[in-house]
Design a protein around this motif. Sequence first.
Motif, mmCIF file in Angstrom:
data_model
loop_
_atom_site.group_PDB
_atom_site.id
_atom_site.type_symbol
_atom_site.label_atom_id
_atom_site.label_comp_id
_atom_site.label_asym_id
_atom_site.label_seq_id
_atom_site.Cartn_x
_atom_site.Cartn_y
_atom_site.Cartn_z
ATOM 1 N N LYS A 158 0.790 -1.051 -0.386
ATOM 2 C CA LYS A 158 -0.264 -0.087 0.183
ATOM 3 C C LYS A 158 0.872 0.841 -0.193
ATOM 4 O O LYS A 158 1.654 1.501 0.602
ATOM 5 C CB LYS A 158 -0.839 -0.057 1.495
ATOM 6 C CG LYS A 158 -1.802 1.202 1.375
ATOM 7 C CD LYS A 158 -2.671 1.036 2.722
ATOM 8 C CE LYS A 158 -2.351 1.713 3.507
ATOM 9 N NZ LYS A 158 -3.479 0.830 4.926
ATOM 10 N N ASP A 167 -4.303 4.789 -0.634
ATOM 11 C CA ASP A 167 -4.732 5.358 0.310
ATOM 12 C C ASP A 167 -4.171 6.680 0.022
ATOM 13 O O ASP A 167 -3.370 7.480 0.563
ATOM 14 C CB ASP A 167 -3.749 5.305 1.878
ATOM 15 C CG ASP A 167 -4.184 6.010 2.855
ATOM 16 O OD1 ASP A 167 -5.716 7.055 3.068
ATOM 17 O OD2 ASP A 167 -4.125 5.727 3.590
ATOM 18 N N GLU A 194 -8.577 3.778 -0.817
ATOM 19 C CA GLU A 194 -8.491 3.997 1.040
ATOM 20 C C GLU A 194 -8.998 5.262 1.549
ATOM 21 O O GLU A 194 -7.894 6.013 0.402
ATOM 22 C CB GLU A 194 -7.122 3.265 2.277
ATOM 23 C CG GLU A 194 -7.797 3.833 3.538
ATOM 24 C CD GLU A 194 -6.105 3.144 4.427
ATOM 25 O OE1 GLU A 194 -5.490 2.067 3.276
ATOM 26 O OE2 GLU A 194 -5.713 4.176 5.242
ATOM 27 N N GLU A 195 -9.666 5.629 1.601
ATOM 28 C CA GLU A 195 -9.909 7.587 2.820
ATOM 29 C C GLU A 195 -9.953 8.259 1.575
ATOM 30 O O GLU A 195 -9.863 9.343 1.614
ATOM 31 C CB GLU A 195 -9.423 7.593 3.830
ATOM 32 C CG GLU A 195 -9.581 7.247 4.956
ATOM 33 C CD GLU A 195 -9.077 8.253 6.421
ATOM 34 O OE1 GLU A 195 -8.048 7.997 5.916
ATOM 35 O OE2 GLU A 195 -9.596 7.869 7.292
ATOM 36 N N GLU A 231 -9.650 4.365 9.665
ATOM 37 C CA GLU A 231 -8.663 4.111 10.524
ATOM 38 C C GLU A 231 -9.027 5.533 11.592
ATOM 39 O O GLU A 231 -8.263 5.838 12.585
ATOM 40 C CB GLU A 231 -7.143 4.310 9.747
ATOM 41 C CG GLU A 231 -7.012 5.666 9.506
ATOM 42 C CD GLU A 231 -6.598 5.752 8.527
ATOM 43 O OE1 GLU A 231 -5.635 6.400 9.398
ATOM 44 O OE2 GLU A 231 -5.692 5.666 7.716
ATOM 45 N N HIS A 279 -6.351 -1.014 10.553
ATOM 46 C CA HIS A 279 -5.338 0.214 10.362
ATOM 47 C C HIS A 279 -3.719 -0.217 11.800
ATOM 48 O O HIS A 279 -4.108 0.188 12.336
ATOM 49 C CB HIS A 279 -5.753 1.586 10.669
ATOM 50 C CG HIS A 279 -4.830 2.545 10.534
ATOM 51 N ND1 HIS A 279 -3.988 3.185 11.540
ATOM 52 C CD2 HIS A 279 -4.050 2.720 9.156
ATOM 53 C CE1 HIS A 279 -3.147 4.025 11.848
ATOM 54 N NE2 HIS A 279 -3.100 4.402 10.280
HETATM 55 MG MG LIG Z 1 -5.111 5.509 5.916
#
Ligand SMILES: [Mg+2]
Length: 377
Positions: free
Chosen positions: A164, A197, A229-230, A255, A305
């Motif tokens: 990641k 992310d 992610e996010e 997270e 996370h």
């Molecule tokens: Mg993150």
Amino acid sequence: MKITSVEAIPVRQKGTVELINDSAQDGIIIKVHTDEGITGYGEVDSAPSVIKAIIDAPVSHRLCQGLGQALIGEDPFEIDRLWEKMYFVSTFYGRRGAVVHAMSGINIALYDIVGKAVGQPIYKLLGGAARPIRAYASVLMPDTVEETVELTKGLCDRGFTAVKLGWGGFGQSMRRDIELVAAARDAAGPAIDLMFDIGFIPTEAYPIDAVSRVKLIRELEQFDPYWIEEPLFPDDLDGYAKLSEMFDVRIAGGENETTRYGFRELIEIGKVDIVQPDVTRCGGLSEARKIADMAQAHHLTCVPHCWSSGIVEAASLHLITAIPNGCLLEYAVPDTPIRREISEEIEVRDGFAYPPDKPGLGIEVSEDAIETYRIDR
Ligand SMILES: [Mg+2]
């Protein structure tokens, strides 16, 4: 056995702490002491001085108390009742955010005490097994294409089958975001799972809203991300739902969320595909287990996370072995003294992490390193 004191020790690397998304530049170690000489360790990945204040605070009134004093004289085996007690005595200033972060560190330390007292690793207390868990290498996204290629290749060469890249170089422009993701895929080849992310980093030219993110994710899908992610600020649950319903790619988040109550909304309103509680922030191992079970009831995968020292790595790994919807451990690869020196690291070989089988967390915490980096005296 009775709890005699709760100690919160803020630590910080020497020199400067940079304004980057590496939360392991500082930290706070929790030590819960007992009258039988067993000490449990926990950790909180939050604002260390704030967490210390929450633990050390005196009684203001019945629903406004520091967490540490509320646990003195209690039996550390009564983990679930003590969770509810901490939540109750901090109702006025807690229920979410930093108070739940502080509770998380204490909760992990209680599990460490119980494990040490009965001579079993935490995964056994949770009903888990000594099964290897695939570790994904987690690192900040570099600023340039060249660095991204070199970094991704290096991690694949180390045996990781999932990588990641997050925050860091993301957010410079939409075009650059696409170039960086393309470079990572090019370097990894088709067989590696790549997570991105992408960071909710607003600039005047690059707003973070669901419409802008639709455009970006539509471009990124061609590079076969395992998850995104996010993509939005954590409060934009309607936006998360829109992205999750629109795209085949998994949308991950959580997270920054705390408690079963917060995750209920993230799951039911935000409709994320991957649920990411941080065991040092969401409410500890007890609450992460409840959140993972809630995710399972919605047929969702839970990937905690995990970005700090060996303490959070070990705690997360114990949990993952115990949940049916857990399959991946986040393994942060950047070197900071807090990550590498505060505690022994878990064993990661050929892209798999092996749960420690010594009692409690099962890793040695270095009192020498804590003394070196503590900033409270
Ligand atoms: Mg993150």
